[in-house]
Design a protein around this motif. Structure first.
Motif, PDB file in Angstrom:
ATOM      1  N   CYS A 170      34.125   4.144   1.941  1.00  0.00           N
ATOM      2  CA  CYS A 170      33.798   3.231   3.030  1.00  0.00           C
ATOM      3  C   CYS A 170      33.048   2.021   2.474  1.00  0.00           C
ATOM      4  O   CYS A 170      32.093   2.168   1.712  1.00  0.00           O
TER       5      CYS A 170
ATOM      6  N   CYS B  34      29.218   1.959   4.364  1.00  0.00           N
ATOM      7  CA  CYS B  34      28.159   2.921   4.016  1.00  0.00           C
ATOM      8  C   CYS B  34      28.278   3.431   2.578  1.00  0.00           C
ATOM      9  O   CYS B  34      27.403   4.171   2.115  1.00  0.00           O
TER      10      CYS B  34
ATOM     11  N   CYS C 225      35.455   5.817  10.101  1.00  0.00           N
ATOM     12  CA  CYS C 225      34.502   6.456   9.193  1.00  0.00           C
ATOM     13  C   CYS C 225      33.580   7.333  10.028  1.00  0.00           C
ATOM     14  O   CYS C 225      32.912   6.847  10.946  1.00  0.00           O
TER      15      CYS C 225
ATOM     16  N   PHE D 135      30.919   8.726   9.138  1.00  0.00           N
ATOM     17  CA  PHE D 135      29.507   8.477   8.833  1.00  0.00           C
ATOM     18  C   PHE D 135      29.008   7.244   9.591  1.00  0.00           C
ATOM     19  O   PHE D 135      27.914   7.251  10.151  1.00  0.00           O
ATOM     20  N   CYS D 136      29.817   6.198   9.598  1.00  0.00           N
ATOM     21  CA  CYS D 136      29.472   4.987  10.354  1.00  0.00           C
ATOM     22  C   CYS D 136      29.770   5.158  11.850  1.00  0.00           C
ATOM     23  O   CYS D 136      29.257   4.416  12.675  1.00  0.00           O
TER      24      CYS D 136
ATOM     25  N   THR E 122      36.102   1.117   9.891  1.00  0.00           N
ATOM     26  CA  THR E 122      35.624   0.236   8.828  1.00  0.00           C
ATOM     27  C   THR E 122      36.706   0.107   7.765  1.00  0.00           C
ATOM     28  O   THR E 122      37.659   0.892   7.736  1.00  0.00           O
TER      29      THR E 122
HETATM   30 ZN   LIG Z   1      31.121   4.421   6.572  1.00  0.00          ZN
END
Ligand SMILES: [Zn+2]
Length: 50
Positions: A8, A11, A33, A35-36, A40
């Motif tokens: 990514c 991040c 993503c 995590f985000c 992305t």
């Molecule tokens: Zn990310």
């Protein structure tokens, strides 16, 4: 199915994506993503042979 190592660009986390199509023609991929928690751009780092 082929696994691809993605990174990514927001991040900087690396994770693996399993898809049925060839990403080798792309240099980056717009994808969700986790995590985000949003879409992305991801660098496509490598193809993972299983
Ligand atoms: Zn990310």
């Amino acid at each position: 199915m082929t696994k691809w190592r993605l990174k990514c660009e927001e991040c900087s986390r690396e994770w693996e994506l399993e898809v049925s199509f060839d990403l080798s023609e792309f240099s980056r991929l717009y994808h969700y993503c986790r995590f985000c928690r949003k879409n992305t751009y991801h660098a496509i780092l490598a193809k993972i042979d299983s």
